[in-house]
Each structure stands twice: as C-alpha cells, then as structure tokens.
Design a protein around this motif. Structure first.
Motif, short mmCIF file in Angstrom:
data_model
loop_
_atom_site.label_atom_id
_atom_site.label_comp_id
_atom_site.label_asym_id
_atom_site.label_seq_id
_atom_site.Cartn_x
_atom_site.Cartn_y
_atom_site.Cartn_z
N LEU A 259 0.83 -1.21 0.00
CA LEU A 259 0.00 0.00 0.00
C LEU A 259 0.86 1.26 0.00
N LEU A 260 1.90 1.26 0.84
CA LEU A 260 2.79 2.43 0.90
C LEU A 260 3.51 2.64 -0.43
N GLU A 261 3.93 1.54 -1.05
CA GLU A 261 4.63 1.66 -2.34
C GLU A 261 3.67 2.15 -3.43
N ARG A 262 2.45 1.61 -3.42
CA ARG A 262 1.50 1.95 -4.48
C ARG A 262 1.02 3.40 -4.39
N THR A 263 0.82 3.89 -3.18
CA THR A 263 0.25 5.23 -3.00
C THR A 263 1.28 6.30 -2.71
N GLY A 264 2.51 5.90 -2.35
CA GLY A 264 3.51 6.88 -1.92
C GLY A 264 3.20 7.46 -0.56
N ALA A 265 2.34 6.80 0.21
CA ALA A 265 1.93 7.33 1.52
C ALA A 265 3.05 7.24 2.54
N ALA A 266 3.04 8.18 3.47
CA ALA A 266 3.93 8.13 4.63
C ALA A 266 3.23 7.37 5.75
N LEU A 267 4.00 6.61 6.50
CA LEU A 267 3.46 5.84 7.61
C LEU A 267 3.63 6.60 8.91
N TRP A 268 2.51 6.91 9.57
CA TRP A 268 2.53 7.49 10.90
C TRP A 268 2.31 6.36 11.90
N ILE A 269 3.36 6.00 12.62
CA ILE A 269 3.26 4.96 13.65
C ILE A 269 2.67 5.63 14.89
N GLU A 270 1.42 5.33 15.16
CA GLU A 270 0.63 6.12 16.10
C GLU A 270 1.28 6.22 17.48
N HIS A 271 1.78 5.10 18.01
CA HIS A 271 2.31 5.11 19.37
C HIS A 271 3.74 5.63 19.47
N ASP A 272 4.43 5.78 18.34
CA ASP A 272 5.84 6.15 18.41
C ASP A 272 5.99 7.54 19.01
N HIS A 273 6.66 7.64 20.14
CA HIS A 273 6.71 8.88 20.91
C HIS A 273 7.40 9.99 20.13
N ALA A 274 8.55 9.70 19.55
CA ALA A 274 9.30 10.74 18.85
C ALA A 274 8.51 11.28 17.66
N HIS A 275 7.87 10.40 16.92
CA HIS A 275 7.10 10.86 15.78
C HIS A 275 5.90 11.68 16.22
N HIS A 276 5.20 11.20 17.23
CA HIS A 276 4.03 11.94 17.72
C HIS A 276 4.43 13.33 18.21
N GLU A 277 5.54 13.43 18.90
CA GLU A 277 5.99 14.73 19.39
C GLU A 277 6.35 15.68 18.25
N SER A 278 6.72 15.14 17.09
CA SER A 278 7.11 15.98 15.96
C SER A 278 5.91 16.57 15.22
N LEU A 279 4.71 16.06 15.50
CA LEU A 279 3.54 16.49 14.74
C LEU A 279 2.92 17.76 15.30
N ARG A 280 2.28 18.53 14.40
CA ARG A 280 1.49 19.67 14.84
C ARG A 280 0.22 19.16 15.51
N LYS A 281 -0.11 19.71 16.67
CA LYS A 281 -1.29 19.27 17.40
C LYS A 281 -2.43 20.26 17.20
N SER A 282 -3.64 19.74 17.34
CA SER A 282 -4.83 20.57 17.25
C SER A 282 -4.72 21.74 18.26
N PRO A 283 -5.14 22.95 17.87
CA PRO A 283 -6.02 23.31 16.74
C PRO A 283 -5.30 23.47 15.39
N GLU A 284 -3.98 23.29 15.35
CA GLU A 284 -3.34 23.24 14.05
C GLU A 284 -3.73 21.95 13.35
N TYR A 285 -3.47 21.85 12.05
CA TYR A 285 -3.95 20.70 11.30
C TYR A 285 -3.09 20.48 10.08
N TYR A 286 -3.28 19.32 9.46
CA TYR A 286 -2.66 18.99 8.17
C TYR A 286 -3.76 19.02 7.11
N ARG A 287 -3.43 19.51 5.92
CA ARG A 287 -4.42 19.55 4.85
C ARG A 287 -3.77 19.20 3.50
#
Length: 287
Positions: A259-287
């Motif tokens: 699926l990742l190869e076919r769509t070029g999607a990035a994988l967000w590993i939900e529980h991964d602490h470092a990745h989660h900390e790097s994300l913008r949190k609400s009320p900011e958003y991704y679009r």
C-alpha cells in the motif's frame, strides 16, 4: 439501527504525495496531480492530531511487544486520537485511553476547542478495540460506528477483558449504535471519493485496520493503529507476543508495504513517541 454495508476502496483515486511536514516518517514520493478534481476536493479535508494519553513501557510491556530495552530510545509511548474533517462529514479515528492518563487535556476539551461536541461527529472508527484505542468510545454512541465484522465479534466476545488497558465496558454503548459493518477483508471508502479509506490489516486483533488519508497539500498518510507500535517495531518487523495471529500479522506487514509503495503514503506509527511529538497538534492541522 444497524446498517450492513460493504465497500471496496477507490484506491485508484488516491494520489501519491510527499509528506514533507512530518519528521520521523518513512519517506514517500510522488505528488498529487495539480488541478485534478481529487486535489481540489481534498483541499477542504483536514487532519487534526490530539493527545489522548501516554503509556510507560516497563520491561514486561517491552517483552510482549517483542522489543529489548536497548532497542527503544524512550520508554514513553504516545496515545493519539485523530479527527478528519471532510466536505461530507467528520471521522474520529481511535479514541485514546480511558480518561487520557498523561494527557494535559481531555479528548472532549480538544474537540470543543474546534467547536465540536461528541454528538457532532458523523463517524467513529477504531483501529481495534483495545482500551488505548477505544477508551472514549462510549462518548460517540450517537455517531455512526464503522466496525469491521471480525473486530465487532471479538469486541463483544469478552476476549478483550484485561487486554490493552481496558475492558468491554469502555465501548459497550456502541453495541446499539448505528453501525456500518465492514465485511471480511473489504476496504471501506468512508466518504466515497478515495480520500479516507479504512484498510484491513488483521493479526494484532481479528479485525485490526489502518486508515489511509489522502491530503491535497500534505500527501497521503497511513495511520498505523497497532500494526506497528514503535519505529523499532517497524524497522525490525517485530510481532508482539499477544497478537492473535502472528502469521496474519506478517501478511498485514506485506500488505501495508504494498500500500505504501502503491500510494507513496507516509506511515505514521501512532504510538511512536518521537514521531508523535514531531507532529502539529490541534487546533493546528494537516491539509
């Protein structure tokens, strides 16, 4: 009332893209077609990230995740929740821990900051029914539950008792909620345009699933549920000892790779602490 519905994902509509805003995610390539109908409609779709608790990885928990202490950079594991705003409705994906231990704010207050109450949400879906993903599920009793057939049966069989920081009481009120049941391994296109697709990835639980969200500017993203718990889990291809089916889990690893190869999607590993900390949190958003 229960609605029986099966739908296959319109994955051919999903445009590959670059997730340039998210550090710590596997690389992706490609780009949405400028001016396409999908890109124009996707411009109104937003993804919000909420903090819904934290879990401390003691030695026993690391062991059941098939990880050694020296293989993890931190003992903290994030517990996120997500809101997808789409022109045709809203979806909350994963509902966090009961009462959100370790979170500074409740899920209710984070939704309220955006002008929503629980009853305003069109759809609710969980990657699976363990307590760190379904902890606030009862609050969405008035939403339409998107439930995979195998996971719904698992949830109400009593098999989740004492597993994953929760008990069946945390989602018991969904049993009588309006429900779209997703049969077998069918994928489910939530809004009918290929932008938000629930993909079957069983093995951790009988009906485990991940969410593919295609965003016009950010690109496509896959929210991992517990197919992988941490970045080392992904890199080392580790199968937790408490998964219901190890062989099925490995088959889901391969399905996600494709699926990742076919769509070029990035994988967000939900529980991964470092990745989660790097994300913008609400009320900011991704679009």
């Amino acid at each position: 009332m229960t609605l029986m519905k099966t739908a296959r994902a319109c994955l051919a509509l999903v445009a590959a893209g670059v997730l340039g805003a998210c550090a710590g995610a596997p690389p992706s390539a490609g780009g949405a077609q400028p001016g396409s109908a999908l890109a124009e409609e996707a411009g109104a779709t937003r993804l919000y990230v909420f903090d819904c608790g934290y879990i401390f990885l003691d030695d026993e928990t690391l062991e059941i995740l098939s990880l050694a202490p020296e293989e993890v950079a931190t003992r903290d594991m994030a517990v996120p929740c997500y809101l997808v705003e789409h022109p045709r409705g809203t979806l909350v994906w994963d509902t966090g821990l009961p009462f959100g231990p370790g979170a500074e704010r409740t899920l209710e207050s984070q939704l309220a900051e955006l002008g929503y109450s629980f009853g305003d949400i069109t759809y609710v879906a969980m990657s699976h029914m363990h307590g760190d993903h379904a902890g606030n599920a009862n609050a969405f009793r008035d939403s339409i539950w998107l439930a995979r057939e195998a996971e719904r049966a698992y949830a109400f069989s009593g098999a989740t008792e004492g597993v994953g920081w929760g008990t069946p009481e945390i989602y018991s009120e969904l049993e009588h909620s309006e429900t779209i049941v997703i049969e077998g391994d069918d994928d489910h296109d939530v809004f009918g345009d290929g932008q938000v697709v629930i993909v079957s990835t069983p093995g951790h639980t009988p009906g485990h699933q991940v969410l593919l969200v295609d965003l016009a500017e950010t690109g496509p993203i896959v929210l991992s549920g517990d197919l992988y718990h941490t970045a080392p889990s992904y890199e080392l291809r580790r199968v937790p000892t408490f998964n219901v089916d190890a062989a099925q889990t490995r088959a889901s690893f391969e399905k996600l790779d494709a699926l990742l190869e076919r769509t070029g999607a990035a994988l967000w590993i939900e529980h991964d602490h470092a990745h989660h900390e790097s994300l913008r949190k609400s009320p900011e958003y991704y679009r």
